[in-house]
Design an enzyme around this catalytic site. Structure first.
Site, PDB file in Angstrom:
ATOM      1  CG  HIS A 136       7.523  21.695 -38.179  1.00  9.03           C
ATOM      2  ND1 HIS A 136       6.987  22.494 -37.194  1.00  9.03           N
ATOM      3  CD2 HIS A 136       7.129  20.431 -37.882  1.00  9.03           C
ATOM      4  CE1 HIS A 136       6.302  21.741 -36.339  1.00  9.03           C
ATOM      5  NE2 HIS A 136       6.381  20.482 -36.733  1.00  9.03           N
ATOM      6  CG  ASP A 213      13.532  22.365 -38.120  1.00  6.41           C
ATOM      7  OD1 ASP A 213      13.934  21.426 -37.400  1.00  6.41           O
ATOM      8  OD2 ASP A 213      12.334  22.619 -38.317  1.00  6.41           O
ATOM      9  CD  GLN A 216      11.219  14.609 -38.469  1.00 11.55           C
ATOM     10  OE1 GLN A 216      11.646  13.453 -38.441  1.00 11.55           O
ATOM     11  NE2 GLN A 216      10.202  14.991 -37.730  1.00 11.55           N
ATOM     12  CE  LYS A 239       9.604  15.840 -33.757  1.00 10.13           C
ATOM     13  NZ  LYS A 239       9.383  16.835 -34.796  1.00 10.13           N
ATOM     14  CB  CYS A 377       3.361  21.042 -38.092  1.00  9.49           C
ATOM     15  SG  CYS A 377       2.455  20.586 -36.633  1.00  9.49           S
TER      16      CYS A 377
HETATM   17  C1  LIG Z   1       8.912  18.008 -34.896  1.00 10.47           C
HETATM   18  C2  LIG Z   1       9.500  19.092 -35.705  1.00 10.47           C
HETATM   19  C3  LIG Z   1       9.611  20.392 -35.213  1.00 10.47           C
HETATM   20  C4  LIG Z   1       9.057  20.801 -33.886  1.00 10.47           C
HETATM   21  O1  LIG Z   1       9.620  20.073 -32.836  1.00 10.47           O
HETATM   22  P1  LIG Z   1       9.031  20.232 -31.363  1.00 10.47           P
HETATM   23  O2  LIG Z   1       9.685  19.113 -30.623  1.00 10.47           O
HETATM   24  O3  LIG Z   1       7.538  20.041 -31.480  1.00 10.47           O
HETATM   25  O4  LIG Z   1       9.394  21.574 -30.873  1.00 10.47           O
HETATM   26  C5  LIG Z   1      10.210  21.331 -36.003  1.00 10.47           C
HETATM   27  N1  LIG Z   1      10.685  21.025 -37.211  1.00 10.47           N
HETATM   28  C6  LIG Z   1      10.614  19.789 -37.722  1.00 10.47           C
HETATM   29  C7  LIG Z   1      11.182  19.508 -39.071  1.00 10.47           C
HETATM   30  C8  LIG Z   1      10.008  18.781 -36.981  1.00 10.47           C
HETATM   31  O5  LIG Z   1       9.923  17.558 -37.491  1.00 10.47           O
END
Ligand SMILES: *Cc1c(COP(=O)(O)O)cnc(C)c1O
Length: 419
Positions: A136, A213, A216, A239, A377
Site C-alpha cells: 500500500h 503491514d 488487511q 477496518k 493506493c
Molecule cells: C488501509 C490500508 C493501509 C492504510 O490504513 P489507514 O487506516 O488509512 O492508515 C495500509 N496498508 C494496507 C494494506 C491497507 O489496506
C-alpha cells in the site's frame, strides 16, 4: 438459548449464524437508492456493531476526561479504560507485554512512526530497504521520504501474474547493506496472503528487522505476533469493526526502547528543561499529546466483539465467500479476475472488458452494491498488471452468499448497459 450459549454455538458451529450477526450492525439495514445495501467495501473500512457504538456513547456520557495527568475520578476512570483497551489489543495479537502496544491514529501513522523512530536513527547512506510490489502507498511513501533524505535505497520484491511474491527474488535482494524489510501481510488490492513467517525468518537470519503491514490481515485472521516473530506489526481500528482515528503499532520492546520518539509533546516526557528533556518509557514515549481515548476504548470493544465470534470462524466464513465469489464472478464472460494467488483473503479485484472501473462502481451503486474502484493506493500493483484501476469487492464476516449473488447480478447489469 442464553446469550453465552448463543455465542458459544456461533463460535463452535460449522458455519456462522450470519443473519444473527448482521442484526448487530445497524448500518447493514440501510437501503441505498431504494435497494438493500450490499456492503462490499470492507477493505477500505469496516462497519461497527451496536456494542461498539454503545461503548463509545457510554464512554462519552459517563467516563470522559483526559488520561494520565489527573487524580480526579473521571481521569482515573478514563486512564483505566484506555489502558484496559491496550491490554485487549495485546491479547488479541498475543504480544508479550502491554507496553509493546502503541496507540497511533492508524496504520499509516504507525508506519510513519517506525520510519521516524527506527529508520531515521538506524538507516544511513548506502543502506537498503526491501519492500514489495504489493505494498500500500502507506508502506512505500514514508520509506521513499527516508531514502531521499539519507541517500539510501529501496529494493522491490517482484510478483508473478497471479499476484504472488517471487520469494527467490526476495532472498536474492539481501546483501550486507540490507537494513530493513517492510512487507504487507495481505495485499489490499489483490488479497494475496504473503508467506511472512518464512520471510521474517530469512531476514532475521541476516540480522534484518521486519515491519509487517497488517491492515488487511488483522480483520480477517488470527494474528500472533510472537509466533510470527515480526519486529513491528501495524493495523487500523476502522477496518476491524472499530472507529476511525485509532490504529496500532506493535513493536518488540527491545527495539522500541532503542528508537527515538516520532512526535514531541506532552505525556511522552519524564522531565523537560530548556537544556534537556528526558523521554518517558514505552509505550508513552510514542504517544505524545492527548491520545484518541474514545477511539482506543472503541477498538477494545470491537476486539471484544470479534472475540465472541472467533477469528478462525471469521476466516472460515470469508474463505467460503471468497471461493463462491471467485467461482461466480470468474465464470462470467468478459470479466477478468486480477489477483489469483493460491493463498488469498477476502478481496476480489476484477476488470470488465470495455467498461472503465469507475463506471462499474457507479452502476453497481445503483443496484445498492458498494464496491471500491480505483488503484486502491497500490499503484505499483496496477502498473504490474498494466491497468489503471480495478473494481474491488472485499468481504467481511457479515457478508452473505446472497450478497455475492447481488454482486454477480450487478455485474451482468453493467455488462448489459455497455453491450
Ligand atoms: C488501509 C490500508 C493501509 C492504510 O490504513 P489507514 O487506516 O488509512 O492508515 C495500509 N496498508 C494496507 C494494506 C491497507 O489496506
Amino acid at each position: 438459548m442464553s446469550r453465552s450459549e448463543a455465542v458459544s454455538a456461533v463460535r463452535h458451529g460449522a458455519t456462522l449464524d450470519v443473519e444473527r450477526l448482521r442484526a448487530d450492525f445497524p448500518i447493514l439495514k440501510l437501503k441505498v437508492g431504494g435497494k438493500p445495501l450490499v456492503y462490499l467495501d470492507n477493505a477500505a473500512s469496516g462497519q461497527m456493531p451496536q456494542s461498539v457504538i454503545d461503548r463509545l456513547v457510554h464512554y462519552r456520557t459517563t467516563q470522559h476526561a483526559n488520561v494520565n495527568r489527573g487524580v480526579h475520578t473521571l481521569s482515573e476512570l478514563a486512564t483505566m479504560e484506555y489502558e484496559a483497551a491496550r491490554r485487549t489489543v495485546q491479547h488479541f495479537i498475543n504480544a508479550s507485554e502491554d507496553r509493546e502496544v502503541i496507540f497511533t491514529s492508524g496504520t499509516t501513522d504507525a508506519i510513519n512512526l517506525v520510519m521516524h523512530g527506527y529508520g531515521r536513527k538506524f538507516i544511513g547512506e548506502g543502506d537498503e530497504i526491501i519492500l514489495t510490489t504489493l505494498e500500500h502507498h502507506s508502506n512505500i511513501v514514508p520509506w521513499q521520504m527516508l531514502v531521499e533524505e539519507r541517500g539510501a535505497k529501496i529494493r522491490v520484491v517482484p510478483i508473478n501474474d497471479a499476484g504472488e511474491l517471487l520469494i527467490e527474488e526476495y532472498e536474492k535482494l539481501f546483501n550486507e547493506r540490507t537494513k530493513f524489510v517492510g512487507v504487507t501481510h495481505v495485499s489490499n488490492a489483490l488479497g494475496t496472503v504473503n508467506p511472512i513467517q518464512s520471510m521474517i525468518a530469512f531476514a532475521h537470519a541476516r540480522g534484518v528487522p521486519v515491519l509487517v503491514d497488517g491492515a488487511q490481515a488483522a480483520p480477517h485472521m488470527a494474528v500472533d505476533v510472537r509466533d510470527l516473530d515480526c519486529d513491528f506489526y501495524a493495523f487500523s481500528g476502522h477496518k476491524l469493526c472499530g472507529p476511525t482515528g485509532i490504529g496500532i503499532l506493535y513493536g518488540k520492546a527491545a527495539l522500541l526502547e532503542r528508537m527515538q520518539p516520532f512526535k514531541g509533546g506532552g505525556d511522552m516526557i519524564l522531565s523537560v528543561t530548556f537544556e534537556k528533556t528526558t523521554y518517558n518509557t514505552i509505550p508513552h514515549k510514542f504517544e505524545a499529546g492527548t491520545p484518541p481515548i474514545a477511539a482506543a476504548i472503541g477498538l477494545g470493544a470491537a476486539i471484544d466483539y470479534l472475540a465472541t465470534i472467533g477469528m478462525d470462524a471469521v476466516a472460515a466464513h470469508e474463505r467460503d465467500l471468497l471461493d463462491y465469489a471467485t467461482d461466480q464472478v470468474g465464470r462470467l464472460p468478459g470479466v477478468r479476475l486480477i489477483g489469483t494467488a493460491a493463498e488469498k483473503a477476502a478481496v476480489l479485484s476484477f476488470a470488465i472488458d470495455g467498461v472503465h472501473p469507475h463506471d462499474v462502481g457507479t452502476l453497481l451503486n445503483e443496484e445498492g452494491v458498494a464496491v471500491r474502484t480505483g488503484h486502491h493506493c497500490a499503484q505499483p500493483v496496477m502498473q504490474r498488471f498494466k491497468i489503471p484501476a480495478t473494481s474491488r469487492a472485499s468481504f467481511a464476516f457479515y457478508n452473505t452468499m446472497a450478497e455475492v449473488d447481488a454482486l454477480v447480478a450487478g455485474i451482468r447489469a453493467v455488462q448489459k448497459v455497455f453491450a
